[in-house]
Write a protein that holds these residues in place. Sequence first.
Motif, short mmCIF file in Angstrom:
data_model
loop_
_atom_site.label_atom_id
_atom_site.label_comp_id
_atom_site.label_asym_id
_atom_site.label_seq_id
_atom_site.Cartn_x
_atom_site.Cartn_y
_atom_site.Cartn_z
N THR A 43 5.42 1.19 5.75
CA THR A 43 6.12 1.34 4.47
C THR A 43 5.25 1.94 3.38
O THR A 43 5.75 2.25 2.30
N ARG A 49 8.67 6.08 1.78
CA ARG A 49 9.41 5.48 0.66
C ARG A 49 10.50 6.43 0.18
O ARG A 49 11.64 6.01 -0.07
N ILE A 152 11.51 -0.92 -2.11
CA ILE A 152 11.22 0.27 -1.32
C ILE A 152 10.20 1.15 -2.03
O ILE A 152 9.23 1.62 -1.43
#
Length: 477
Positions: A43, A49, A152
Amino acid sequence: MGLFTSTPLPEPVGDSAPPVDEHPSRIATVLSHLRRSADTRITHPRRFRRQQLKALEKMLEEHLEDFVQALAEDLGKSATEAKFSEIDVVRAEIDFAQRHLVEWMDSTSVKVPLALQPAMAKVEPRPLGVMLIIGAWNYPVQLVLAPLVAAIAAGNAAVIKPSELAPATSGALAKFLPVYLDERVYAVVEGGVDTSTELLAARWDHIFYTGGERVAKIVAAAAAKHLTPTTLELGGKSPAVVENDSLASAKRLAYAKFMNAGQTCVAPDYVLSVGDSSELIRRLGQAITSFYGKEPLTHPDFGRIVSRKHFERLLSMFEQGEVVFGGEYDEDTLRIAPSIMRNVDLEGSLMTEEIFGPILPVIEVETFEEALEFIARRPSPLAAYLMSESPRLQSIFSDRVRAGSIVHNAPLAQMIVPTLPFGGVGPSGMGAYHGKHGFDRLSQMRSELNKTTVVDTLSAIYPPYSWAKRKIIDRLL
């Protein structure tokens, strides 16, 4: 991607190894899977992202009608209100994050004291890890997905728990999110109190909860067992002080109060009218009629109460004062007409609990100072509104009132300003998000110092401490 397709990581060893559970629950399995994936730092890259933010935006675009239908089933929201108060708010957050992600992720160089020169120091935002997002039922899309946008953007994995009181929306989120987002690091878990209890018993790197004060205390207590940081977005009784009772003021108050049938955490919860309130009440009624007609219970742009329990709670409040406008209701459709009350019991639930419905008490105060004192005697709200064109009164209001946000003449408008933090203070919440504030809240601001050993400039502070060294240390520090 399937839920269990990621490459397994080595098992922890030594004292850090957890006890073996031969029959782990679904929640434990999902969390373990997400944590293993997050530990690979998939991530973290900016590209990942951006991809996930674009995928989330695509989901909202391609399934707009599905979410609009779900919101209609859960809350009776019109298509227009569902779109601008839920979907468009999230899309604006996504767009803002995409445009500013590069600068948000950049490290910031900071100065180093002379005693440590030569050296370099910086502050760098780093992902927290795996977070839990518990949403609320009143805006069941926005209040789940806006925190997810921040998660996120900050490079976190997340488990999303939608509200069971909005089952159609919860089902839509559970159906569509796994199709668009990377299942290795994002998951939706549906369920009621038992599910929430099991989720809160687990260890998270951050818990983001939106809801009421009572449950927030349960969330905070559960988080404290693991020293887990929390963001608590609550509510409270947001006051509106009215010094200007023009029709424009009345329309803005009525709009902010009765959107979503009053089930908005930052809606004006009560009005303090400076002086006689008759003209204000008349204009509020005029505004309500212009919005929802003479029969609001059947108007397509006016929603319903989320459950019979909340419906009956609201009806009991009619007994705590004089209903001067509205008061009609329909038990079959769980609709209560926009209503205005005065001469209310200040000690009853109407004035001691968040109303969260289409009932607006209007209380007369003789002076502006009395209004400020009235607010000060009560818990700090999520928002406080002043309807006045006076710069002097606006300045005094901003200085004297403690609230999550202060707004002059435009109730609810603060919610669509991405550069403003959204959050409470004291009993109305802790922590803030929206825009960069959400990114910062869900990031670790990690410090980093780099000093060369080629030249050892620290030798002056090593012991033993002679008279000369003490003088040097005094001058350097």
